[in-house]
Design a protein around this motif. Structure first.
Motif, PDB file in Angstrom:
ATOM      1  N   SER A   1     -38.355  58.053  58.808  1.00 37.46           N
ATOM      2  CA  SER A   1     -38.426  59.262  59.620  1.00 37.46           C
ATOM      3  C   SER A   1     -38.613  58.969  61.112  1.00 37.46           C
ATOM      4  CB  SER A   1     -39.565  60.150  59.131  1.00 37.46           C
ATOM      5  OG  SER A   1     -40.812  59.476  59.254  1.00 37.46           O
ATOM      6  N   ILE A   2     -39.193  57.826  61.477  1.00 35.65           N
ATOM      7  CA  ILE A   2     -39.464  57.534  62.885  1.00 35.65           C
ATOM      8  C   ILE A   2     -38.655  56.360  63.411  1.00 35.65           C
ATOM      9  CG2 ILE A   2     -41.806  58.434  62.695  1.00 35.65           C
ATOM     10  CD1 ILE A   2     -42.785  55.500  62.682  1.00 35.65           C
ATOM     11  N   TRP A   3     -37.837  55.724  62.576  1.00 32.75           N
ATOM     12  CA  TRP A   3     -37.097  54.556  63.051  1.00 32.75           C
ATOM     13  C   TRP A   3     -36.097  54.975  64.122  1.00 32.75           C
ATOM     14  CZ3 TRP A   3     -38.600  49.809  61.719  1.00 32.75           C
ATOM     15  CH2 TRP A   3     -37.800  48.743  62.114  1.00 32.75           C
ATOM     16  N   PRO A   4     -35.948  54.197  65.179  1.00 34.53           N
ATOM     17  CA  PRO A   4     -35.108  54.620  66.321  1.00 34.53           C
ATOM     18  C   PRO A   4     -33.617  54.548  66.038  1.00 34.53           C
ATOM     19  CG  PRO A   4     -35.994  52.430  66.724  1.00 34.53           C
ATOM     20  CD  PRO A   4     -36.655  52.926  65.467  1.00 34.53           C
ATOM     21  N   TRP A   5     -33.152  55.326  65.102  1.00 33.10           N
ATOM     22  CA  TRP A   5     -31.726  55.499  64.845  1.00 33.10           C
ATOM     23  C   TRP A   5     -31.374  56.953  65.089  1.00 33.10           C
ATOM     24  CZ3 TRP A   5     -32.228  52.352  59.764  1.00 33.10           C
ATOM     25  CH2 TRP A   5     -31.928  51.003  60.017  1.00 33.10           C
ATOM     26  N   ARG A   6     -30.191  57.174  65.605  1.00 32.12           N
ATOM     27  CA  ARG A   6     -29.783  58.543  65.882  1.00 32.12           C
ATOM     28  C   ARG A   6     -29.434  59.269  64.583  1.00 32.12           C
ATOM     29  NH1 ARG A   6     -24.133  58.642  65.803  1.00 32.12           N
ATOM     30  NH2 ARG A   6     -23.155  56.575  65.889  1.00 32.12           N
ATOM     31  N   GLY A   7     -29.657  60.573  64.616  1.00 32.81           N
ATOM     32  CA  GLY A   7     -29.323  61.398  63.463  1.00 32.81           C
ATOM     33  C   GLY A   7     -30.546  61.780  62.663  1.00 32.81           C
TER      34      GLY A   7
ATOM     35  N   VAL B   1     -40.335  70.520  49.391  1.00 30.93           N
ATOM     36  CA  VAL B   1     -40.249  71.259  50.658  1.00 30.93           C
ATOM     37  C   VAL B   1     -41.191  70.661  51.694  1.00 30.93           C
ATOM     38  CG1 VAL B   1     -40.627  73.502  51.734  1.00 30.93           C
ATOM     39  CG2 VAL B   1     -39.489  73.371  49.525  1.00 30.93           C
ATOM     40  N   GLY B   2     -42.411  70.354  51.290  1.00 31.77           N
ATOM     41  CA  GLY B   2     -43.364  69.776  52.236  1.00 31.77           C
ATOM     42  C   GLY B   2     -42.920  68.419  52.750  1.00 31.77           C
ATOM     43  N   LEU B   3     -42.361  67.598  51.862  1.00 33.33           N
ATOM     44  CA  LEU B   3     -41.893  66.282  52.283  1.00 33.33           C
ATOM     45  C   LEU B   3     -40.720  66.408  53.243  1.00 33.33           C
ATOM     46  CD1 LEU B   3     -42.017  63.228  52.088  1.00 33.33           C
ATOM     47  CD2 LEU B   3     -40.645  63.354  50.002  1.00 33.33           C
ATOM     48  N   GLY B   4     -39.779  67.290  52.924  1.00 28.06           N
ATOM     49  CA  GLY B   4     -38.640  67.480  53.823  1.00 28.06           C
ATOM     50  C   GLY B   4     -39.068  68.008  55.181  1.00 28.06           C
ATOM     51  N   THR B   5     -40.023  68.945  55.192  1.00 23.81           N
ATOM     52  CA  THR B   5     -40.511  69.491  56.458  1.00 23.81           C
ATOM     53  C   THR B   5     -41.222  68.435  57.281  1.00 23.81           C
ATOM     54  OG1 THR B   5     -40.777  71.650  55.390  1.00 23.81           O
ATOM     55  CG2 THR B   5     -41.916  71.299  57.482  1.00 23.81           C
ATOM     56  N   SER B   6     -42.042  67.620  56.640  1.00 25.13           N
ATOM     57  CA  SER B   6     -42.765  66.578  57.378  1.00 25.13           C
ATOM     58  C   SER B   6     -41.807  65.532  57.946  1.00 25.13           C
ATOM     59  CB  SER B   6     -43.797  65.920  56.462  1.00 25.13           C
ATOM     60  OG  SER B   6     -43.156  65.260  55.365  1.00 25.13           O
ATOM     61  N   VAL B   7     -40.766  65.176  57.196  1.00 27.34           N
ATOM     62  CA  VAL B   7     -39.780  64.228  57.714  1.00 27.34           C
ATOM     63  C   VAL B   7     -39.051  64.816  58.913  1.00 27.34           C
ATOM     64  CG1 VAL B   7     -37.627  63.021  57.171  1.00 27.34           C
ATOM     65  CG2 VAL B   7     -39.494  63.017  55.533  1.00 27.34           C
ATOM     66  N   LEU B   8     -38.703  66.100  58.847  1.00 32.69           N
ATOM     67  CA  LEU B   8     -38.024  66.747  59.972  1.00 32.69           C
ATOM     68  C   LEU B   8     -38.925  66.782  61.198  1.00 32.69           C
ATOM     69  CD1 LEU B   8     -35.587  68.272  61.076  1.00 32.69           C
ATOM     70  CD2 LEU B   8     -36.583  70.384  60.152  1.00 32.69           C
ATOM     71  N   ILE B   9     -40.203  67.109  60.997  1.00 32.17           N
ATOM     72  CA  ILE B   9     -41.142  67.141  62.124  1.00 32.17           C
ATOM     73  C   ILE B   9     -41.279  65.756  62.747  1.00 32.17           C
ATOM     74  CG2 ILE B   9     -43.570  67.476  62.720  1.00 32.17           C
ATOM     75  CD1 ILE B   9     -43.647  69.717  60.639  1.00 32.17           C
ATOM     76  N   ALA B  10     -41.430  64.732  61.904  1.00 29.43           N
ATOM     77  CA  ALA B  10     -41.578  63.377  62.429  1.00 29.43           C
ATOM     78  C   ALA B  10     -40.320  62.926  63.169  1.00 29.43           C
ATOM     79  CB  ALA B  10     -41.899  62.422  61.286  1.00 29.43           C
ATOM     80  N   ALA B  11     -39.142  63.222  62.609  1.00 31.75           N
ATOM     81  CA  ALA B  11     -37.899  62.822  63.263  1.00 31.75           C
ATOM     82  C   ALA B  11     -37.722  63.530  64.597  1.00 31.75           C
ATOM     83  CB  ALA B  11     -36.713  63.105  62.346  1.00 31.75           C
ATOM     84  N   MET B  12     -38.020  64.830  64.644  1.00 29.05           N
ATOM     85  CA  MET B  12     -37.915  65.566  65.897  1.00 29.05           C
ATOM     86  C   MET B  12     -38.941  65.087  66.909  1.00 29.05           C
ATOM     87  SD  MET B  12     -35.337  67.517  65.579  1.00 29.05           S
ATOM     88  CE  MET B  12     -35.568  68.532  67.036  1.00 29.05           C
ATOM     89  N   ALA B  13     -40.151  64.763  66.426  1.00 30.40           N
ATOM     90  CA  ALA B  13     -41.172  64.249  67.338  1.00 30.40           C
ATOM     91  C   ALA B  13     -40.752  62.910  67.925  1.00 30.40           C
ATOM     92  CB  ALA B  13     -42.499  64.116  66.597  1.00 30.40           C
ATOM     93  N   ARG B  14     -40.190  62.049  67.107  1.00 29.45           N
ATOM     94  CA  ARG B  14     -39.719  60.772  67.616  1.00 29.45           C
ATOM     95  C   ARG B  14     -38.617  60.966  68.641  1.00 29.45           C
ATOM     96  NH1 ARG B  14     -34.782  58.609  67.758  1.00 29.45           N
ATOM     97  NH2 ARG B  14     -34.438  59.774  65.840  1.00 29.45           N
ATOM     98  N   TRP B  15     -37.699  61.874  68.346  1.00 25.54           N
ATOM     99  CA  TRP B  15     -36.605  62.137  69.286  1.00 25.54           C
ATOM    100  C   TRP B  15     -37.128  62.713  70.585  1.00 25.54           C
ATOM    101  CZ3 TRP B  15     -34.817  66.748  71.437  1.00 25.54           C
ATOM    102  CH2 TRP B  15     -33.607  66.664  72.121  1.00 25.54           C
ATOM    103  N   TRP B  16     -38.017  63.698  70.491  1.00 30.77           N
ATOM    104  CA  TRP B  16     -38.507  64.367  71.696  1.00 30.77           C
ATOM    105  C   TRP B  16     -39.355  63.422  72.550  1.00 30.77           C
ATOM    106  CZ3 TRP B  16     -37.376  68.814  74.050  1.00 30.77           C
ATOM    107  CH2 TRP B  16     -38.225  69.263  75.054  1.00 30.77           C
ATOM    108  N   THR B  17     -40.121  62.582  71.910  1.00 28.53           N
ATOM    109  CA  THR B  17     -41.046  61.720  72.647  1.00 28.53           C
ATOM    110  C   THR B  17     -40.328  60.598  73.360  1.00 28.53           C
ATOM    111  OG1 THR B  17     -42.792  62.210  71.064  1.00 28.53           O
ATOM    112  CG2 THR B  17     -43.076  60.260  72.444  1.00 28.53           C
TER     113      THR B  17
END
Length: 481
Positions: A237-243, A150-166
């Motif tokens: 989690s941060i690579w610039p690919w969509r999705g 759960v922690g790993l999945g949550t951290s990946v989601l946070i990082a992916a959303m942060a990359r997208w938002w930034t």
């Protein structure tokens, strides 16, 4: 409607396929389970629904493990058509499907003292005297493993959303600026540094969340694997690919599969369903399978054990100066190389909209049967049933698919009656069982033909493999428009 009749013919050929009917009624097994899942995977891949293709492949693999034998070919197909992102999406879907299915094993365990008592009871009695509820025990929940996933999945989601938002949101805001030069003023450089630092911090969070189980004393000896896996998760989690969905699902699925090797979960799903089959019969051939290993063993005198050294490679690059190549490594290695080549060919034909993609989809299963060791004779069913789609290519290729079905049915008949004490009479018993279809004379002819065709039938199958390879690999400028 140009493909309506070809599709109808392919459906009828598959539905009335003799080897499918024998697999269902005469020699009941579960080999036909692979066919619908593989065809659905190929359909999703042809539509470039890569995540769906990966999920379908993973579900099919949990019905029948041999489905994973063509996974590298699907990855090569995705790489050619959609690039590295498509290949990672396929892998994410496969990991997600397998991880979700095996999670009841990977996230629970039987306590060590209870398991020791069960093993002692198991060892002290014969199989027929085991209690019916011997292993009907309550399993304990592996909370540390659940917390890690759960922690790993949550951290990946946070990082992916942060990359997208930034980056995505800031890029859209810059594009809407009235003056492009104003968006690239030097005053924005500190802000960009802050964004990069923010993304790097998110990736570091993923790295820590993924790597901490390898800090435990029981896992420290494999720390390099943990470091590599954590770095891969952080970059993904941060690579610039969509999705973002496929990122989270892929990492969580991989974590679910890895959890029992790091915590207390059970690996029985792997040992019983995948590993046992490869270790149970360490021989070139199992059953009357007419393939290339059978020819080498029965016609050319190669030893039956697959760990026999086929040849040595002398080079200073190896620690001992010599690399020993076993027969299993030789045949399975040849299959792996040709499988990747066939996956690349599928991708090329798909990009060109070339209908040769249909026989190319069949080729991996034909290579699987003809080259790999320790196969049952009935595994030709995978290629024979899938070859129904060749009705969309030509009558000749569809006829070759019918020959594959006949060969598969003949080998299955040989296996059905070959181990019987009355093997010499099974032709007559076949006539007794089906008097309206088979006379005693015809039964004897069928018996002699089936028995004497082993393993010489492999020469004809190799010829069919050569035809499929020629159609798939031979270059042409013809293109379906």
């Amino acid at each position: 409607f140009c493909g309506l009749w070809q599709g109808l013919a392919a459906g009828l050929v598959l539905w009335l396929n003799p080897t499918i009917l024998m697999d269902a009624y005469a020699w009941p097994t579960w080999d036909a389970w692979i066919v619908p899942f593989f065809l659905l995977t190929a359909l999703a891949a042809s539509l470039e629904w890569w995540f769906v293709a990966g999920i379908t492949l993973g579900i099919g693999a949990m019905f029948k493990g041999q489905q994973l034998a063509i996974a590298p070919g699907l990855a090569a197909w995705a790489l050619v058509v959609g690039g590295p992102r498509a290949m990672l999406v396929v892998a994410s879907g496969t990991f997600a499907a397998i991880g979700a299915i095996v999670s009841p094993w990977t996230l629970t365990f039987i306590p060590a003292d209870v398991l020791a008592t069960l093993r002692q009871t198991q060892a002290s009695r014969s199989f027929f005297n085991w209690p019916s509820d011997l292993f009907a025990v309550a399993r304990s929940v592996d909370w540390p493993a659940i917390g890690w996933v759960v922690g790993l999945g949550t951290s990946v989601l946070i990082a992916a959303m942060a990359r997208w938002w930034t980056f995505v949101k800031s890029a859209s805001a810059s594009a809407s600026a009235p003056d492009i030069g104003e968006a690239l003023m030097p005053d924005d450089r500190p802000r960009m540094r802050t964004k990069v630092a923010f993304i790097a911090g998110a990736a570091l969070l993923v790295f820590i969340a993924a790597a901490w189980p390898w800090c435990l004393s029981r896992n420290r000896e494999n720390w390099e694997w943990g470091g590599g896996a954590a770095m891969a998760a952080g970059l993904l989690s941060i690579w610039p690919w969509r999705g973002n969905l496929w990122r989270v699902c892929g990492v969580v699925g991989a974590a679910l599969i890895t959890a029992p090797f790091l915590f207390s979960g059970s690996t029985a799903w792997w040992t019983c369903a995948f590993h046992f089959g490869t270790a149970q019969f360490p021989y070139m051939v199992f059953g009357p399978a007419s393939n290339l290993p059978a020819l080498f063993e029965l016609k050319f005198g190669w030893p039956a054990p697959v760990d026999t050294i086929a040849f040595n490679i002398n080079s200073a690059a190896f620690n001992s100066g010599t690399l020993e190549v076993t027969t299993k490594s030789l045949f399975n290695g040849c299959y792996a190389v040709l499988l990747v080549c066939s996956g690349i060919a599928i991708g090329i034909h798909a990009r060109r909209r070339d209908r040769r993609v249909l026989p190319a989809i069949v080729l991996p299963w034909l290579l699987f049967f003809m080259l790999t060791v320790s196969l049952h004779e009935r595994y030709l069913l995978f290629a024979a049933a899938t070859a129904a789609i060749c009705c969309g290519y030509s009558v000749g290729m569809a006829s070759l698919g019918l020959l594959l079905s006949i060969a598969s049915a003949a080998m299955t008949i040989h296996q059905m009656f070959g181990s019987n004490d009355r093997v010499a009479e099974w032709g007559a018993r076949l006539a007794e069982a089906f008097p309206r279809w088979v006379s005693p004379a015809i039964g004897g002819v069928i018996q002699r033909g089936v028995v004497n065709a082993y393993p010489g039938m492999a020469w004809g199958l190799l010829l069919i493999l050569a035809v499929f390879s020629y159609v798939v690999f031979w270059p042409t400028r013809w293109r379906l428009r």
